[in-house]
Design an enzyme around this catalytic site. Sequence first.
Site, PDB file in Angstrom:
ATOM      1  N   TYR A 149     -11.920   7.374 -12.801  1.00  0.00           N
ATOM      2  CA  TYR A 149     -11.905   6.182 -12.119  1.00  0.00           C
ATOM      3  C   TYR A 149     -12.760   5.002 -12.978  1.00  0.00           C
ATOM      4  O   TYR A 149     -12.021   3.804 -13.296  1.00  0.00           O
ATOM      5  CB  TYR A 149     -12.850   6.414 -10.785  1.00  0.00           C
ATOM      6  N   ASP A 186       0.967  -1.164   0.014  1.00  0.00           N
ATOM      7  CA  ASP A 186       0.056  -0.131  -0.005  1.00  0.00           C
ATOM      8  C   ASP A 186       0.838   1.102  -0.073  1.00  0.00           C
ATOM      9  O   ASP A 186       2.023   1.149   0.729  1.00  0.00           O
ATOM     10  CB  ASP A 186      -0.714   0.058   1.188  1.00  0.00           C
TER      11      ASP A 186
HETATM   12  P1  NAD Z   1      -9.822   2.221  -0.296  1.00  0.00           P
HETATM   13  O1  NAD Z   1      -9.684   3.744  -0.483  1.00  0.00           O
HETATM   14  O2  NAD Z   1     -10.397   2.016   1.395  1.00  0.00           O
HETATM   15  O3  NAD Z   1      -8.689   1.481  -0.457  1.00  0.00           O
HETATM   16  C1  NAD Z   1      -7.821   1.420  -1.486  1.00  0.00           C
HETATM   17  C2  NAD Z   1      -6.318   1.290  -0.937  1.00  0.00           C
HETATM   18  O4  NAD Z   1      -5.527   1.431  -2.202  1.00  0.00           O
HETATM   19  C3  NAD Z   1      -5.991   2.298   0.080  1.00  0.00           C
HETATM   20  O5  NAD Z   1      -5.306   1.499   1.020  1.00  0.00           O
HETATM   21  C4  NAD Z   1      -5.060   2.990  -0.723  1.00  0.00           C
HETATM   22  O6  NAD Z   1      -4.030   3.764   0.112  1.00  0.00           O
HETATM   23  C5  NAD Z   1      -4.449   1.962  -1.769  1.00  0.00           C
HETATM   24  N1  NAD Z   1      -3.837   2.679  -3.064  1.00  0.00           N
HETATM   25  C6  NAD Z   1      -4.293   3.597  -3.642  1.00  0.00           C
HETATM   26  N2  NAD Z   1      -3.491   3.969  -4.622  1.00  0.00           N
HETATM   27  C7  NAD Z   1      -2.413   3.351  -4.499  1.00  0.00           C
HETATM   28  C8  NAD Z   1      -1.120   2.965  -5.388  1.00  0.00           C
HETATM   29  N3  NAD Z   1      -0.879   3.880  -6.178  1.00  0.00           N
HETATM   30  N4  NAD Z   1      -0.146   2.255  -4.844  1.00  0.00           N
HETATM   31  C9  NAD Z   1      -0.807   1.458  -3.756  1.00  0.00           C
HETATM   32  N5  NAD Z   1      -1.666   1.647  -3.201  1.00  0.00           N
HETATM   33  C10 NAD Z   1      -2.565   2.502  -3.606  1.00  0.00           C
HETATM   34  O7  NAD Z   1     -11.078   1.845  -0.796  1.00  0.00           O
HETATM   35  P2  NAD Z   1     -11.782   0.246  -0.712  1.00  0.00           P
HETATM   36  O8  NAD Z   1     -13.319   0.635  -0.693  1.00  0.00           O
HETATM   37  O9  NAD Z   1     -11.199  -0.594  -0.016  1.00  0.00           O
HETATM   38  O10 NAD Z   1     -11.622  -0.282  -2.455  1.00  0.00           O
HETATM   39  C11 NAD Z   1     -10.690  -1.352  -2.803  1.00  0.00           C
HETATM   40  C12 NAD Z   1     -10.883  -1.671  -4.005  1.00  0.00           C
HETATM   41  O11 NAD Z   1     -12.222  -2.238  -4.380  1.00  0.00           O
HETATM   42  C13 NAD Z   1     -10.517  -0.545  -4.948  1.00  0.00           C
HETATM   43  O12 NAD Z   1      -9.861  -1.027  -6.083  1.00  0.00           O
HETATM   44  C14 NAD Z   1     -12.058  -0.244  -5.429  1.00  0.00           C
HETATM   45  O13 NAD Z   1     -11.982   0.533  -6.698  1.00  0.00           O
HETATM   46  C15 NAD Z   1     -12.700  -1.354  -5.555  1.00  0.00           C
HETATM   47  N6  NAD Z   1     -14.222  -1.151  -5.170  1.00  0.00           N
HETATM   48  C16 NAD Z   1     -14.581  -0.902  -3.996  1.00  0.00           C
HETATM   49  C17 NAD Z   1     -16.021  -0.505  -3.758  1.00  0.00           C
HETATM   50  C18 NAD Z   1     -16.535  -0.316  -2.368  1.00  0.00           C
HETATM   51  O14 NAD Z   1     -17.833  -0.164  -2.478  1.00  0.00           O
HETATM   52  N7  NAD Z   1     -15.857  -0.326  -1.330  1.00  0.00           N
HETATM   53  C19 NAD Z   1     -16.770  -0.818  -4.901  1.00  0.00           C
HETATM   54  C20 NAD Z   1     -16.429  -1.173  -6.059  1.00  0.00           C
HETATM   55  C21 NAD Z   1     -15.062  -1.380  -6.243  1.00  0.00           C
END
Ligand code: NAD
Length: 318
Positions: A145, A33
């Site tokens: 996105y 991360d």
């Molecule tokens: P979140 O923001 O809590 O987690 C994303 C993580 O990725 C964070 O820890 C962030 O620090 C890390 N990150 C971002 N850019 C980075 C980079 N360049 N290098 C390394 N780490 C990086 O969001 P989440 O809800 O846990 O989402 C996780 C994944 O699931 C994402 O890819 C998101 O698109 C996908 N998603 C989530 C949802 C939802 O409802 N939570 C819905 C659709 C898709």
Amino acid sequence: MSKVILVTGGSGFLGSHLCSRLLQEDHEVLCLDNFFTGNKRNIHNLLANRNFELIRHDVTFPIYLEVDQIYNLACPASPVHYQFDPVQTTKTSVHGAINMLGLAKRVKARILQASTSEVYGDPDVHPQTEEYWGHVNPIGPRSCYDEGKRCAETLFFDYHRQHQLEIKVIRIFNTYGPRMHENDGRVVSNFIVQALQNRPITLYGDGCQTRSFCYVDDLIDGMVRMMESPVDLTGPVNLGNPNELTIRELAETIIEMTGSSSELIFLPLPADDPKRRQPNIDKASEELGWKPNVPLRQGLEKTIEYFDQLLNERGLHG
Ligand code: NAD
Ligand code: UDP
């Protein structure tokens, strides 16, 4: 059998729950991360586990590791965070996918992409099935996105066709639960924090737009089932809870459950905000034997408990 598993975005909301689940199954977990939206608090209880390793790294740069599986979750997920630096958001999805796919190819690892219901955009097919190609604005404020995630899916399928990589693509619909970011602007966390502080609940538009909310434990279970599914199942597979409700109904439920004195206020609807969203999960049910089990009120109860404790710790209660 115990595996070495890389989780990118492992300190985020979903990533931290996934890391916990994989450790419970005795796997060795590499949590990668850059802490853009992730938080050490999310993985604090995992640091002492000898099977857990934390790597601070940005997926837009290559990395060399020996792993058996990769869950690619790195990407800010809320509109506030992914619009903060849109160019970096696209880079994270696209360069991040290229780097992780390259790693998977080199070490012959199986790789899963956390894609999103946003690939359907503002859908004119309802509920959304995997066959639907979507209705996405390529040049709007959500495009970094949506289009980034769509391009990542393309890359996954091209690596599969061109290099016979074992890929798995899931499309995640709105998921909520403990460890959501308290101020990333997503609706469940916003409304719960506002209700607990007896501040006005901010409804965007008339609140008649719909979403379908899945509790995090259900989602993680579907994600792991997908990774462990037979090699020929590439997806994309929708994962979400088909229980659709309006955002106004969500606000009223949260006010009732928290006993809050908050009032509803109406603010402008953000650009390109999808009007309706509901997953068709027939594929997940047939191919993975998966369906969500946690009803909305039960999931909200656990999420409210989490934010209540967080606000208490910070002395921020209303
Ligand atoms: P979140 O923001 O809590 O987690 C994303 C993580 O990725 C964070 O820890 C962030 O620090 C890390 N990150 C971002 N850019 C980075 C980079 N360049 N290098 C390394 N780490 C990086 O969001 P989440 O809800 O846990 O989402 C996780 C994944 O699931 C994402 O890819 C998101 O698109 C996908 N998603 C989530 C949802 C939802 O409802 N939570 C819905 C659709 C898709
Ligand atoms: N929303 C709202 N008030 C808020 C935050 C969000 O009315 O304080 C609305 C938002 O406009 C959208 C829905 O809730 O229609 C879900 O928003 P979120 O950002 O959680 O997810 P997404 O739009 O990506 O599905």
